[in-house]
Design a protein around this motif. Structure first.
Motif, PDB file in Angstrom:
ATOM      1  N   ALA A  97       0.838  -1.206   0.000  1.00 46.37           N
ATOM      2  CA  ALA A  97       0.000   0.000   0.000  1.00 46.37           C
ATOM      3  C   ALA A  97       0.873   1.257   0.000  1.00 46.37           C
ATOM      4  O   ALA A  97       0.518   2.257  -0.623  1.00 46.37           O
ATOM      5  N   ILE A  98       2.028   1.178   0.696  1.00 41.44           N
ATOM      6  CA  ILE A  98       2.970   2.300   0.668  1.00 41.44           C
ATOM      7  C   ILE A  98       3.493   2.478  -0.754  1.00 41.44           C
ATOM      8  O   ILE A  98       3.603   3.596  -1.258  1.00 41.44           O
ATOM      9  N   LEU A 112       1.892   1.689  -3.451  1.00 40.12           N
ATOM     10  CA  LEU A 112       0.790   2.228  -4.251  1.00 40.12           C
ATOM     11  C   LEU A 112       0.785   3.749  -4.208  1.00 40.12           C
ATOM     12  O   LEU A 112       0.635   4.419  -5.244  1.00 40.12           O
ATOM     13  N   VAL A 113       0.987   4.319  -3.004  1.00 42.34           N
ATOM     14  CA  VAL A 113       1.024   5.780  -2.864  1.00 42.34           C
ATOM     15  C   VAL A 113       2.226   6.348  -3.620  1.00 42.34           C
ATOM     16  O   VAL A 113       2.102   7.353  -4.337  1.00 42.34           O
ATOM     17  N   TRP A 155       3.664   5.078  -6.194  1.00 50.24           N
ATOM     18  CA  TRP A 155       3.369   4.941  -7.618  1.00 50.24           C
ATOM     19  C   TRP A 155       2.466   6.077  -8.097  1.00 50.24           C
ATOM     20  O   TRP A 155       2.681   6.679  -9.157  1.00 50.24           O
ATOM     21  N   LEU A 156       1.430   6.421  -7.294  1.00 48.70           N
ATOM     22  CA  LEU A 156       0.518   7.525  -7.639  1.00 48.70           C
ATOM     23  C   LEU A 156       1.265   8.860  -7.670  1.00 48.70           C
ATOM     24  O   LEU A 156       1.050   9.691  -8.568  1.00 48.70           O
ATOM     25  N   VAL A 157       2.157   9.058  -6.670  1.00 47.89           N
ATOM     26  CA  VAL A 157       2.921  10.302  -6.622  1.00 47.89           C
ATOM     27  C   VAL A 157       3.825  10.402  -7.852  1.00 47.89           C
ATOM     28  O   VAL A 157       3.917  11.457  -8.484  1.00 47.89           O
ATOM     29  N   ALA A 197       3.315   9.038 -10.782  1.00 48.07           N
ATOM     30  CA  ALA A 197       2.462   9.313 -11.939  1.00 48.07           C
ATOM     31  C   ALA A 197       2.064  10.781 -11.970  1.00 48.07           C
ATOM     32  O   ALA A 197       2.003  11.393 -13.042  1.00 48.07           O
ATOM     33  N   ALA A 198       1.799  11.366 -10.786  1.00 43.22           N
ATOM     34  CA  ALA A 198       1.375  12.766 -10.715  1.00 43.22           C
ATOM     35  C   ALA A 198       2.526  13.714 -11.039  1.00 43.22           C
ATOM     36  O   ALA A 198       2.315  14.809 -11.548  1.00 43.22           O
ATOM     37  N   ARG A 199       3.765  13.279 -10.732  1.00 39.13           N
ATOM     38  CA  ARG A 199       4.912  14.169 -10.944  1.00 39.13           C
ATOM     39  C   ARG A 199       5.254  14.342 -12.418  1.00 39.13           C
ATOM     40  O   ARG A 199       5.863  15.319 -12.813  1.00 39.13           O
ATOM     41  N   GLY A 200       4.891  13.346 -13.247  1.00 44.12           N
ATOM     42  CA  GLY A 200       5.157  13.502 -14.675  1.00 44.12           C
ATOM     43  C   GLY A 200       5.788  12.280 -15.307  1.00 44.12           C
ATOM     44  O   GLY A 200       6.079  11.302 -14.613  1.00 44.12           O
ATOM     45  N   PRO A 201       5.988  12.333 -16.642  1.00 42.76           N
ATOM     46  CA  PRO A 201       6.469  11.151 -17.374  1.00 42.76           C
ATOM     47  C   PRO A 201       7.837  10.648 -16.909  1.00 42.76           C
ATOM     48  O   PRO A 201       8.065   9.442 -16.876  1.00 42.76           O
ATOM     49  N   TYR A 225       7.475   8.875 -13.574  1.00 42.46           N
ATOM     50  CA  TYR A 225       6.674   7.667 -13.792  1.00 42.46           C
ATOM     51  C   TYR A 225       7.496   6.579 -14.483  1.00 42.46           C
ATOM     52  O   TYR A 225       7.444   5.413 -14.088  1.00 42.46           O
ATOM     53  N   GLY A 283       0.458  -6.729 -22.273  1.00 44.35           N
ATOM     54  CA  GLY A 283       1.653  -5.902 -22.354  1.00 44.35           C
ATOM     55  C   GLY A 283       2.425  -6.124 -23.642  1.00 44.35           C
ATOM     56  O   GLY A 283       3.026  -5.196 -24.188  1.00 44.35           O
TER      57      GLY A 283
END
Lengths: 135, 132
Positions: free
Chosen positions: A42-43, A45-46, A48-50, A52-56, A59, A132
Motif C-alpha cells: 500500500a505504501i 501504491l502511494v 506509484w501515484l505520486v 504518476a502525478a509528478r510527470g512522465p 513515472y 503488455g
C-alpha cells in the motif's frame, strides 16, 4: 501492569512449536502475514501515484524499478498474497454470516481459497504479460 | 431492564464489550473488507488492462473522474482496513514501550499516506503540479 509482570519472567506453555501445521492454522497465520505484506504494498501504491502525478520522467523511473526482475519476483509474491488475503477475507465474511463451520466445510473452503489464489495469480500474470506484449 | 426487549441484537451488543468498543473495531474491519472486495478487484483489473500502456494512455485513464473517485475510495478503505489490522498485529506481538511507538507510527502513516495518495490522484485529475 507491564512493569509488574516483567519483574519476574512468567512461565510459558509450549504452543505453536509442538503442533503439526494444519491447513486451518496455516491459512489463519497466512491471512495475517499477507495483511502485513500488503500494507507494505500500500505504501508502494502511494509512491506509484505520486510518481504518476509528478510527470512522465518520474513515472518511467518508477516503471523501470518495477520492471527489474527482483522486483518482478516480489510483485508475483505480492499478487499471490493479495489474492490469498482477498479469498481468505471472503471466507471470513462467510463465517461471519454463521455459515460453513462444519469441519469438512472448513477444509473444503480452505482448499478452495488456496486453489483460487493460485489460479487468479497465474491468470493475472498471464493476462498482464500478453496484453503488455500486444499493445 | 425491560427496555432491552425493544432493542435489536445489534444494539444490545454495541458498546458492551470488555473495552466498551470492541465491537466497533470488529465491525469497521468488516465494513472496510466488504468495500475493498470490489475496489481492489477493479484496481487489479485496471492494472492488467494497462499493462502495455504508455504514460499518456495511463494518465488519460488515471485522470478520468470515475477513476479518481474509485481511487480515492480505494485509498480510504485500504488504509482504514490496514490501520485496524496492523493495530491487532502490533498489540499481539509488540510489548512494552515499543508497542506505544509502533502504534503511533502506524496510525500516523495510515492517516498521512492516504492523504498524499488522494492529493496525487486529484493532481492527476486536474492536471496540477504534483505533491512532494
Amino acid at each position: 501492569m507491564d512493569r509488574i509482570s516483567s519483574t519476574r519472567p512468567r512461565p510459558l506453555s509450549p504452543n505453536i512449536q509442538i503442533y503439526r501445521p494444519q491447513l486451518t492454522s496455516v491459512l489463519s497465520i497466512a491471512n495475517r502475514i499477507t495483511g502485513v505484506a500488503l500494507s507494505v504494498c500500500a505504501i508502494g501504491l502511494v509512491g506509484w501515484l505520486v510518481a504518476a502525478a509528478r510527470g512522465p520522467r518520474a513515472y518511467s523511473w518508477f516503471q523501470g524499478v518495477i520492471g527489474a526482475w527482483p522486483v518482478q519476483i516480489l510483485l508475483l509474491i505480492a499478487t499471490f498474497a493479495f489474492f490469498l488475503h482477498l479469498c481468505g477475507g471472503i471466507r471470513h465474511l462467510v463465517w461471519d454470516s454463521v455459515r460453513g463451520f462444519e469441519l469438512r466445510q472448513i477444509y473444503s473452503s480452505g482448499w478452495a481459497v488456496v486453489a483460487a489464489s493460485v489460479l487468479l495469480t497465474l491468470a493475472t500474470w498471464f493476462l498482464s504479460l500478453t496484453i503488455g506484449r500486444v499493445v | 431492564m425491560d427496555r432491552y426487549r425493544f432493542l435489536s441484537p445489534l444494539s444490545r451488543a454495541s458498546g458492551l464489550g470488555s473495552a466498551k468498543a470492541g465491537f466497533t473495531h470488529w465491525w469497521a474491519e468488516r465494513i472496510t473488507a466488504i468495500a475493498l472486495v470490489p475496489l481492489t478487484v477493479w484496481f487489479a483489473a485496471s492494472l492488467i488492462a494497462h499493462s502495455g500502456s504508455d504514460y499518456q494512455a495511463f494518465i488519460a485513464w488515471a485522470g478520468a473522474p470515475v477513476t479518481t473517485v474509485l481511487m480515492i475510495l480505494l485509498l480510504l478503505g485500504l488504509f482504514w482496513h490496514m490501520a485496524l489490522g496492523l493495530q491487532v498485529v502490533i498489540e499481539d506481538y509488540v510489548h512494552g514501550e515499543a508497542k506505544l511507538w509502533a502504534l503511533l507510527a502506524m496510525r500516523f502513516l495510515c492517516v498521512g499516506l492516504p492523504i498524499v495518495g488522494i492529493l496525487a490522484a486529484l493532481s492527476i485529475a486536474f492536471g496540477k503540479s504534483a505533491p512532494l
